[in-house]
Motif scaffolding. Structure first.
Motif, short mmCIF file in Angstrom:
data_model
loop_
_atom_site.label_atom_id
_atom_site.label_comp_id
_atom_site.label_asym_id
_atom_site.label_seq_id
_atom_site.Cartn_x
_atom_site.Cartn_y
_atom_site.Cartn_z
N ASP A 69 0.87 -1.19 0.00
CA ASP A 69 0.00 0.00 0.00
C ASP A 69 0.90 1.23 0.00
O ASP A 69 2.03 1.17 -0.50
N GLU A 70 0.45 2.33 0.56
CA GLU A 70 1.25 3.55 0.48
C GLU A 70 2.43 3.57 1.46
O GLU A 70 3.30 4.45 1.36
N MET A 71 2.49 2.62 2.38
CA MET A 71 3.61 2.55 3.31
C MET A 71 4.92 2.30 2.55
O MET A 71 4.92 1.65 1.51
N HIS A 72 6.02 2.77 3.09
CA HIS A 72 7.32 2.49 2.47
C HIS A 72 7.50 1.00 2.25
O HIS A 72 8.01 0.55 1.23
N HIS A 73 7.09 0.20 3.24
CA HIS A 73 7.15 -1.26 3.10
C HIS A 73 6.23 -1.90 4.13
O HIS A 73 5.86 -1.26 5.12
N ARG A 74 5.91 -3.14 3.90
CA ARG A 74 5.20 -3.95 4.88
C ARG A 74 6.02 -5.16 5.29
O ARG A 74 5.83 -5.69 6.38
N ILE A 75 6.91 -5.61 4.41
CA ILE A 75 7.76 -6.77 4.71
C ILE A 75 9.21 -6.40 4.38
O ILE A 75 9.48 -5.88 3.30
N VAL A 76 10.11 -6.62 5.35
CA VAL A 76 11.54 -6.46 5.10
C VAL A 76 12.09 -7.88 4.92
O VAL A 76 11.90 -8.73 5.79
N VAL A 77 12.76 -8.11 3.80
CA VAL A 77 13.31 -9.44 3.53
C VAL A 77 14.82 -9.37 3.66
O VAL A 77 15.49 -8.72 2.86
N HIS A 78 15.35 -9.99 4.71
CA HIS A 78 16.78 -10.03 4.96
C HIS A 78 17.35 -11.25 4.26
O HIS A 78 16.88 -12.37 4.49
N THR A 79 18.35 -11.04 3.43
CA THR A 79 18.87 -12.15 2.61
C THR A 79 19.95 -12.91 3.37
O THR A 79 20.48 -12.42 4.36
N ASN A 80 20.26 -14.09 2.90
CA ASN A 80 21.23 -14.99 3.54
C ASN A 80 20.85 -15.35 4.97
O ASN A 80 21.68 -15.55 5.84
N GLY A 81 19.55 -15.45 5.22
CA GLY A 81 19.08 -15.77 6.56
C GLY A 81 18.66 -17.22 6.68
O GLY A 81 19.04 -18.06 5.88
N ASN A 82 17.86 -17.48 7.70
CA ASN A 82 17.53 -18.89 7.98
C ASN A 82 16.06 -19.23 7.76
O ASN A 82 15.54 -20.13 8.40
N ASP A 83 15.39 -18.53 6.86
CA ASP A 83 14.03 -18.90 6.45
C ASP A 83 13.03 -18.93 7.59
O ASP A 83 12.26 -19.88 7.74
N ASP A 84 13.07 -17.89 8.40
CA ASP A 84 12.08 -17.77 9.47
C ASP A 84 11.71 -16.29 9.64
O ASP A 84 12.28 -15.41 8.99
N LEU A 85 10.76 -16.06 10.53
CA LEU A 85 10.40 -14.70 10.91
C LEU A 85 11.53 -14.10 11.75
O LEU A 85 12.05 -14.76 12.65
N GLU A 86 11.90 -12.87 11.47
CA GLU A 86 12.95 -12.20 12.26
C GLU A 86 12.36 -11.27 13.32
O GLU A 86 12.88 -11.17 14.43
N TYR A 87 11.33 -10.53 12.97
CA TYR A 87 10.69 -9.62 13.93
C TYR A 87 9.30 -9.22 13.43
O TYR A 87 9.00 -9.35 12.24
N VAL A 88 8.50 -8.75 14.38
CA VAL A 88 7.14 -8.31 14.10
C VAL A 88 6.99 -6.87 14.59
O VAL A 88 7.37 -6.58 15.73
N GLY A 89 6.45 -5.99 13.77
CA GLY A 89 6.26 -4.59 14.16
C GLY A 89 4.79 -4.26 14.36
O GLY A 89 3.98 -4.40 13.45
N TRP A 90 4.46 -3.84 15.58
CA TRP A 90 3.09 -3.48 15.94
C TRP A 90 3.00 -1.97 16.08
O TRP A 90 3.80 -1.36 16.79
N ARG A 91 2.00 -1.36 15.47
CA ARG A 91 1.90 0.11 15.43
C ARG A 91 1.05 0.64 16.57
O ARG A 91 0.06 0.01 16.96
N VAL A 92 1.42 1.81 17.06
CA VAL A 92 0.54 2.61 17.91
C VAL A 92 0.32 3.95 17.22
O VAL A 92 1.02 4.28 16.26
N THR A 93 -0.67 4.72 17.70
CA THR A 93 -1.12 5.89 16.93
C THR A 93 -0.09 7.00 16.84
O THR A 93 -0.01 7.68 15.82
N SER A 94 0.71 7.21 17.91
CA SER A 94 1.50 8.45 17.99
C SER A 94 2.63 8.31 19.00
O SER A 94 2.66 7.34 19.77
N PRO A 95 3.54 9.27 19.04
CA PRO A 95 4.57 9.26 20.09
C PRO A 95 3.96 9.25 21.50
O PRO A 95 4.50 8.61 22.41
N LYS A 96 2.83 9.91 21.67
CA LYS A 96 2.15 9.93 22.96
C LYS A 96 1.75 8.49 23.36
O LYS A 96 1.96 8.06 24.50
N ALA A 97 1.18 7.77 22.40
CA ALA A 97 0.75 6.38 22.66
C ALA A 97 1.97 5.48 22.90
O ALA A 97 1.91 4.55 23.71
N LEU A 98 3.07 5.77 22.22
CA LEU A 98 4.29 4.96 22.42
C LEU A 98 4.82 5.15 23.84
O LEU A 98 5.26 4.19 24.48
#
Ligand code: MBD
Ligand code: FE
Length: 304
Positions: free
Chosen positions: A47-76
């Protein structure tokens, strides 16, 4: 209480970068983005986001990390207080780490299952670059404020995971199925949501060798799902679960193997999150097991 608002991004590691580029663009229809000077990774866009999935090469074929969003710096900031209150270890990411993820605020922690987890605010939006699918699509991906899709993650203690995702992240949900397993026994998967997507995360299925069992992505148009299914079949990509309709999110979907061996569930027509929890003992139709050994050995079809 601050609440998580969407499953915003994931990082995966892959052993065969070229296979993943071909698969992501030609089968799924994701947009490939390569940034100058970043030869150890590439990005997939929905979509309009810079990305939704970062694919790190030469890795081990698993999930590396999950990013969960909050609304704002205040919410963070409120989220930091909630993590502290709950006794969850976390680290405030450096400026360099924020830049690496293209966000303005970032916390790093692990969830109760040991999955590397990030909470962020203020992602980079490429407002001047229209999403350009990797293959022709009639429609687009369901993303935006519903996040990128859903995942099944490994959790040793589903109750602990449920408490974490509901009480600390502010999500809601519960056990939504009791399903027989082919070798005997019962699977009771849990599903949690944080927006109109019926679930952003599920857990509680046994025997997961990897952190991730599957990633689900939804199309806005049925024909895009049908075409993906044709391409998977024509390329002899292993299918683990045949086309069928889930009882909980009512989505039409099928599951096939990614080049990393874990599964992709492509779907269409999921319903909005209902207000009250309920559970099922079978899916509506279809979803028969086809290829075994992908960690989805569940009897979702009552006819067998
Ligand atoms: C899903 O998306 C799913 O993956 C399972 C196993 C059951 C219901 C909905
Ligand atoms: Fe799913």
């Amino acid at each position: 209480m601050a609440e998580i608002t969407e499953l915003g991004y994931i990082g995966i590691s892959v052993s065969d970068a070229q296979a993943w580029k071909t698969y992501a663009t030609e089968v799924v229809g994701l947009e490939l983005v390569e940034e100058p000077g970043e030869s150890d990774r590439f990005y997939l866009r929905m979509d309009e986001m810079h990305h939704r999935i970062v694919v790190h090469t030469n890795g081990n074929d698993d999930l590396e990390y999950v990013g969960w969003r909050v609304t704002s710096p205040k919410a963070l900031k409120a989220m930091q207080a909630q993590l502290t209150e709950a006794g969850v270890d976390f680290r405030v990411a450096s400026d360099a780490e924020c830049r690496e993820r293209h966000v303005l605020g970032l916390l790093k922690l692990t969830d109760p299952g040991g999955n590397p987890t990030e909470i962020y605010c203020t992602p980079r939006v490429e407002a001047d670059r229209a999403f350009h699918p990797g293959r022709p699509l009639w429609g687009k991906f369901i993303a935006g404020s519903q996040g990128l899709g859903h995942m099944i993650l490994r959790q040793e203690d589903p109750q602990a995971a449920y408490d974490f995702y509901t009480e600390v992240f502010g999500m809601d949900g519960g056990i939504e199925y009791k399903l027989p397993m082919p070798g005997g026994g019962e699977a009771t998967p849990w599903f949690v949501h944080c927006n109109n997507r019926q679930h952003s995360l599920a857990f509680g299925i046994p025997n997961m060798p990897k952190r991730i069992n599957h990633l689900n992505i939804e199309y806005t148009e049925l024909d895009d799902l049908g075409k993906a299914h044709d391409i998977v079949r024509h390329r002899d990509i292993p299918v683990a679960i045949k086309m069928g309709k889930h009882a909980n999110d009512k989505a039409l979907s099928f599951y096939h193997a990614t080049p990393s061996g874990w599964l992709m569930e492509l779907g269409w027509n999921g319903r909005e999150t209902p207000r009250q929890e309920e559970y099922y003992v079978a899916d509506i139709w279809g979803h028969e097991m086809e290829g075994k050994g992908y960690g989805m050995d569940l009897e979702m079809n009552r006819e067998g």
